[in-house]
Write an enzyme that holds these catalytic residues in place. Sequence first.
Site, short mmCIF file in Angstrom:
data_model
loop_
_atom_site.label_atom_id
_atom_site.label_comp_id
_atom_site.label_asym_id
_atom_site.label_seq_id
_atom_site.Cartn_x
_atom_site.Cartn_y
_atom_site.Cartn_z
N LYS A 33 -9.99 -6.24 4.14
CA LYS A 33 -9.03 -5.14 4.18
C LYS A 33 -9.56 -3.96 5.00
O LYS A 33 -10.76 -3.68 4.98
CB LYS A 33 -8.74 -4.71 2.74
CG LYS A 33 -7.65 -3.69 2.53
CD LYS A 33 -7.45 -3.47 1.02
CE LYS A 33 -6.32 -2.53 0.69
NZ LYS A 33 -6.12 -2.43 -0.78
N SER A 110 -1.58 -2.78 -2.05
CA SER A 110 -1.84 -2.39 -0.68
C SER A 110 -2.64 -3.43 0.11
O SER A 110 -2.81 -3.31 1.32
CB SER A 110 -2.60 -1.06 -0.66
OG SER A 110 -3.87 -1.18 -1.30
N SER A 134 -3.39 -3.30 -6.51
CA SER A 134 -3.32 -3.73 -5.11
C SER A 134 -3.91 -5.09 -4.81
O SER A 134 -3.76 -5.60 -3.69
CB SER A 134 -3.98 -2.68 -4.21
OG SER A 134 -3.22 -1.49 -4.19
#
Length: 400
Positions: A33, A110, A134
């Site tokens: 990420k 996310s 997330s």
Amino acid sequence: MNLTDFSVYCPHGPHNFRVATEGPLSDLRLVYKDLYHVAGYPTGAGNPTWLNTHEPAAATSPVLLKLMNAGMQIIGRVQTDELAYSLNGCNIHYGTPVNPAAPDRLPGGSSSGSAVAVARGDADVGLGTDTGGSIRVPACYNGLFGIRPTHGRLSSEHMVPLAPRFDTPGWLCRDAATLERVGAQLFGATPVKTERVDLLWATSLFDLLPEDLCTAIVPIKQQLAACVASLHEWDFAPARLSELNNTFRTLQGREVARTHSAWVSQHPDAFAADIAERFQWASQLTAEDEALAEETCQQWKAEIIARLETACLVIPTTPDLAPLRSASDADLADFRMKLLGLTALAGLAGLPQVHLPLVKVAGVPFGFSIIGKPGSDMQLLALVRLFSDVIGEEKPDEAK
């Protein structure tokens, strides 16, 4: 794999490399990420203004470095919602990646890029983060296994933070065995022997699901009951979800404001409207708001940890299937409020939680989560592998 799909991959990389050619995870491919620092490269945090106003990282995340040194092939850096302050998987700057498991529905965030890259087979492991859901939410939406570890069990150094008291690294995989292998490497532990455990089943929370999801879950409960020491109902009043939601949002918001208010105020036009509104809301919270929320948080933490001393808890991960890509802003805001009540159960107490994608409804992924006591991460991963083996080849017929 399309590294020029910037709804999934970040243009600034680095992509396609290995640090070690041999190691215990050398057969696995990894995406990470865009909150994890890689020395010598900028970290974008899902926002081009952030990318352009920060210097390249001076050091690499120790979590990412541990996986690199274990021999993993690094496929690339993947997108996140802006500064990780959303659960939808939408990014106004780079686009909304297509959920491979349900293309007409949101991918969740996310950790959107991490989930989508794994779900579509680009990688075996998606390294993400979880603050308010997330990892858990995109795991559910994309039909993946995903773990939010015990808070503080893994280092959050050399990462872009959102709310440090809740932020934790986490990861997503297509199968439970790989999820466990990665855990053994990151926790520096060997896989544990699965034991017959006591389960608490959150009946009152499952009863809140739409009827077709309730129907799909019933056979799962029966199968789990057959392979554990005991299964008991968890006496929880659903009305408390709203209180825990508000508690989490307040504590998270105060952390967000402390962490980012100076930069956000200098770049007021950097964000999508919904995320800008969230930052504005957080900036208006008071110390009194925080003190009241902290009191509720500590009461809840003591209560739930005591309850989990000798059992694990099973809850729905999300309140419904992934929202449609066409959902209105109002509908998404309403869904978020319901969702944060569920994710706050483990988040407020810093508990480990693993999502199991062992349910589908009309072809759309769903599932459930197991929550354990602090530090029980490897035990949870072993339990998830057992449940996956028991249920995996005998999944109940999909609800129509």
